[in-house]
Design a protein around this motif. Structure first.
Motif, mmCIF file in Angstrom:
data_model
loop_
_atom_site.group_PDB
_atom_site.id
_atom_site.type_symbol
_atom_site.label_atom_id
_atom_site.label_comp_id
_atom_site.label_asym_id
_atom_site.label_seq_id
_atom_site.Cartn_x
_atom_site.Cartn_y
_atom_site.Cartn_z
ATOM 1 N N ALA A 179 19.591 6.055 -61.809
ATOM 2 C CA ALA A 179 20.343 7.227 -61.354
ATOM 3 C C ALA A 179 20.694 7.132 -59.874
ATOM 4 C CB ALA A 179 19.525 8.493 -61.609
ATOM 5 N N TYR A 180 21.615 7.990 -59.478
ATOM 6 C CA TYR A 180 21.997 8.158 -58.076
ATOM 7 C C TYR A 180 21.239 9.342 -57.468
ATOM 8 C CZ TYR A 180 26.121 5.236 -59.044
ATOM 9 O OH TYR A 180 26.956 4.215 -59.401
ATOM 10 N N GLY A 181 21.058 9.281 -56.142
ATOM 11 C CA GLY A 181 20.512 10.423 -55.430
ATOM 12 C C GLY A 181 19.428 10.023 -54.445
ATOM 13 N N HIS A 182 19.030 10.978 -53.643
ATOM 14 C CA HIS A 182 17.968 10.775 -52.650
ATOM 15 C C HIS A 182 16.947 11.893 -52.814
ATOM 16 C CE1 HIS A 182 16.105 9.329 -48.946
ATOM 17 N NE2 HIS A 182 15.973 10.600 -48.593
ATOM 18 N N TYR A 183 15.715 11.507 -53.107
ATOM 19 C CA TYR A 183 14.639 12.456 -53.342
ATOM 20 C C TYR A 183 13.810 12.622 -52.072
ATOM 21 C CZ TYR A 183 10.810 14.756 -55.892
ATOM 22 O OH TYR A 183 9.875 15.656 -56.343
#
Length: 226
Positions: A179-183
């Motif tokens: 997946a894409y994104g920044h946690y």
């Protein structure tokens, strides 16, 4: 000892401010006047007391998830069901922390300070029912559901053939997808759930890093008393 005491006091103050902000963010609504419709697409919001996710029908007149979350991704046809539960989160926490007691210090540290290593978790369910504590029903309009689908699909990393990239989950009924994104501590798996709902115009808290902040906004009367 004086410096150590100051450091500890500062850390406790930061934690306290974070918790207060989380409480306020969870009780201040976005899309305050939204109401669940009498007819439309039936969804569920689910929690395991750590992660939250959105349960959707695999197929509806609005969207067919089988083109992305494909039957051949699961080991057995029995593992592919009528609905999917989708959540987004930190890879280490997701893979290693099915429950709170499984949380590792290294994963917690990475999640707090931020990581681009994120996954979508897709769990297959067969005709789910609502339960008061952990699974609650909402009904959304077709237009709202299209926005939910759009927000979720944008998180899937696709290969050169335009296909989602699966990897094994906890068992035969679930999978992880790249997946894409920044946690980080300010954008958690539960923030993501609320973000998807908020983008579709559905009432939720303005900032919900914990699962309780998500679940409090499921409309009253939308649970089965089982």
């Amino acid at each position: 000892m004086k410096w150590l005491s100051r450091i500890i006091a500062s850390l406790l103050a930061v934690i306290a401010l974070y918790l207060v902000a989380a409480l306020l963010g969870s009780i201040i609504p976005a899309n305050q006047f939204w109401k669940s419709t009498d007819s439309g697409i039936e969804l569920f919001i689910e929690t395991n007391d750590l992660h939250t996710g959105i349960i959707m029908p695999v197929y509806s007149d609005v969207h067919d998830w089988r083109t992305l979350v494909r039957p051949e991704h699961v080991d057995s046809p029995m593992g592919y069901s009528s609905h999917i539960l989708v959540g987004w989160g930190h890879e280490g926490v997701y893979r290693n922390t099915e429950n709170w007691q499984d949380l590792r210090f290294s994963d917690a540290t990475s999640a707090i300070f931020g990581s681009d290593d994120v996954l979508l978790h897709v769990y297959h369910l067969n005709y789910p029912q609502a339960y008061p504590h952990y699974r609650r029903r909402i009904t959304v309009s077709e237009a709202e559901y299209r926005l939910i689908v759009k927000a979720i699909k944008e998180r899937f990393v696709l290969d050169e053939a335009g296909q989602a990239i699966p990897s094994p989950g906890y068992g035969k009924h679930d999978l992880f997808y790249k997946a894409y994104g920044h946690y980080n501590a300010f954008y958690t798996c539960n923030n993501w759930t609320s973000d998807v709902l908020r983008q579709a115009g559905i009432r939720t808290g303005i900032w919900t890093p914990f699962q309780g902040g998500v679940m409090r906004w499921v409309p009253e009367g939308e649970t089965d008393n089982q």
